[in-house]
Design an enzyme around this catalytic site. Structure first.
Site, mmCIF file in Angstrom:
data_model
loop_
_atom_site.group_PDB
_atom_site.id
_atom_site.type_symbol
_atom_site.label_atom_id
_atom_site.label_comp_id
_atom_site.label_asym_id
_atom_site.label_seq_id
_atom_site.Cartn_x
_atom_site.Cartn_y
_atom_site.Cartn_z
ATOM 1 N N SER A 145 -9.601 -4.364 0.782
ATOM 2 C CA SER A 145 -10.843 -3.803 1.307
ATOM 3 C C SER A 145 -12.057 -4.579 0.801
ATOM 4 O O SER A 145 -11.998 -5.299 -0.200
ATOM 5 C CB SER A 145 -10.976 -2.330 0.908
ATOM 6 N N ASN A 146 -13.172 -4.406 1.507
ATOM 7 C CA ASN A 146 -14.406 -5.088 1.105
ATOM 8 C C ASN A 146 -14.781 -4.781 -0.337
ATOM 9 O O ASN A 146 -15.240 -5.653 -1.083
ATOM 10 C CB ASN A 146 -15.558 -4.669 2.022
ATOM 11 N N SER A 154 0.814 -1.214 0.000
ATOM 12 C CA SER A 154 0.000 0.000 0.000
ATOM 13 C C SER A 154 0.849 1.266 0.000
ATOM 14 O O SER A 154 1.939 1.311 0.586
ATOM 15 C CB SER A 154 -0.926 0.018 1.218
ATOM 16 N N GLU A 197 -1.731 -15.593 1.837
ATOM 17 C CA GLU A 197 -2.022 -14.992 3.139
ATOM 18 C C GLU A 197 -3.285 -15.561 3.755
ATOM 19 O O GLU A 197 -3.422 -15.633 4.969
ATOM 20 C CB GLU A 197 -2.168 -13.473 2.972
#
Length: 380
Positions: A359-360, A125, A240
């Site tokens: 993110s969603n 990020s 992950e």
């Protein structure tokens, strides 16, 4: 002796002395707790052969199957053993090197992960490139026998403790979006790297900003070919969301049980609306486990986005429920030094669960396009 019984016996015999004091410490929102002691504990795990269980023996692991890996992570969580400090190296970078790295990279980087001699952080990020990771602007230029890296990463978990970072960088000038990105392995202990902790809502600082100012790494410290970084970075995210999530869910169950006990203590369990939310949370946790087991045998892919979306939303809602059952008392601290209660920490940190690790909104887009086959969303 079954494998599960072997794990349980080893944990019972070794979570003693100073390590007994580390029980239940660490984890999201609490990574500041007894870090050095947890590192020493993880090195004891390594010495006994309990790290990197699913890796092949060729790469330093045990070659354990899914069932044995699940047993280990569940027993580990049930024993309230301290949160692991080598998660990023063992579960993200290591499998990526095994799948995409060269023989020299496997020989150089895998043994220190197995032995917990080197810790890793993830450089994905950036400001302006969080959920939209393809907007990465950190650049790397090949200069003879090394890469020179300039840019900024943000929300970098455990960067202060990390020895190395796997960073997604733009290596082709003028490239855009998913093109021209490369996956570089960058040493953190050098003059060209600055780490600045970010103070979170919980008052802790496990997330960080990382500034690369003409930092360097070897020309060979690239996983895959130049420009192929996006594919490899997405594979890492798939790793992950692997078998360790079953242990995570044991921790979720413990948190839910604490919320239910608080509801009984405060009388909130007699409120039909709160009782309904408690029941839904109990059901959701079981659905989560069944879904995780269902997807465990397959290769990492879009299905892992379903798991991330499910647990992120569930855990955030549990945090909200944790303070709701306490009523007004959940909004105040007990007294000096005004540290957060477990319920307050759960509420505050779980706000991030639907954002970090994808993110969603991004997960729903992946599911829509790659699982349901819907048309791609229009992009600028």
């Amino acid at each position: 002796m079954t494998f599960r019984a072997e794990v349980r016996a080893w944990l019972r015999d070794n979570l003693t002395g100073e390590f007994a004091e580390a029980r239940g410490l660490g984890g999201p929102g609490r990574e500041h707790e007894a870090f050095d002691l947890r590192l020493a504990w993880e090195r004891r795990l390594a010495a006994a052969g309990w790290t990197c269980l699913g890796w092949s023996q060729e790469h330093g692991g045990r070659g354990a199957g899914i069932a044995d890996q699940v047993a280990f992570h569940e027993e580990y969580a049930l024993a309230r053993a301290p949160a692991r400090v080598n998660h990023i190296g063992e579960n993200l970078l290591g499998p990526t090197i095994i799948a995409f790295g060269t023989g020299e990279q496997r020989e150089r980087f895998l043994p220190p992960i197995v032995a917990v001699r080197e810790l890793w952080c993830q450089g994905y990020s950036e400001p302006g490139a969080g959920s939209d990771l393809a907007a990465v602007r950190t650049r790397a230029e090949l200069d003879g026998d090394r890469w020179r890296i300039t840019g900024q990463k943000v929300w970098t978990s455990l960067a202060v403790e990390a020895d190395w970072c796997f960073a997604l960088c733009r290596t082709e000038p003028g490239s855009t979006r998913h093109h021209g990105l490369s996956y570089l392995l960058v040493p953190m202990r050098q003059d060209g790297v600055e780490v600045r902790p970010i103070v979170q809502l919980t008052g802790t600082s496990e997330f960080n900003e990382v500034f690369f100012d003409d930092a360097v790494t070897g020309a060979a410290d690239i996983v895959g070919a130049p420009g192929d970084g996006w594919r490899i970075a997405m594979a890492t995210l798939g790793f992950e969301r692997g078998v360790a999530t079953l242990g995570q869910q044991v921790g979720f169950r413990r948190e839910l049980e604490a919320v239910i006990e608080a509801a009984r203590r405060t009388g909130a369990i007699d409120d039909p609306l709160l009782r309904d939310r408690l029941v839904r949370s109990w059901i959701g946790l079981r659905v989560m486990r069944l879904n995780a087991i269902r997807t465990m045998e397959g290769a990492p892919g879009a299905g892992s986005s379903i798991s991330k979306l499910v647990w992120g939303v569930w855990h955030r809602e549990l945090g909200e429920l944790a303070v709701d059952v306490l009523g007004a008392a959940g909004m105040i601290a007990d007294g000096p030094p005004y540290e957060l209660s477990d319920a307050q920490r759960l509420y505050l940190f779980s706000r991030a669960d639907t954002i970090y690790a994808g993110s969603n909104e991004i997960q729903r887009g992946i599911i829509a396009e790659r699982v349901l086959g819907l048309p791609r969303e229009a992009r600028p």
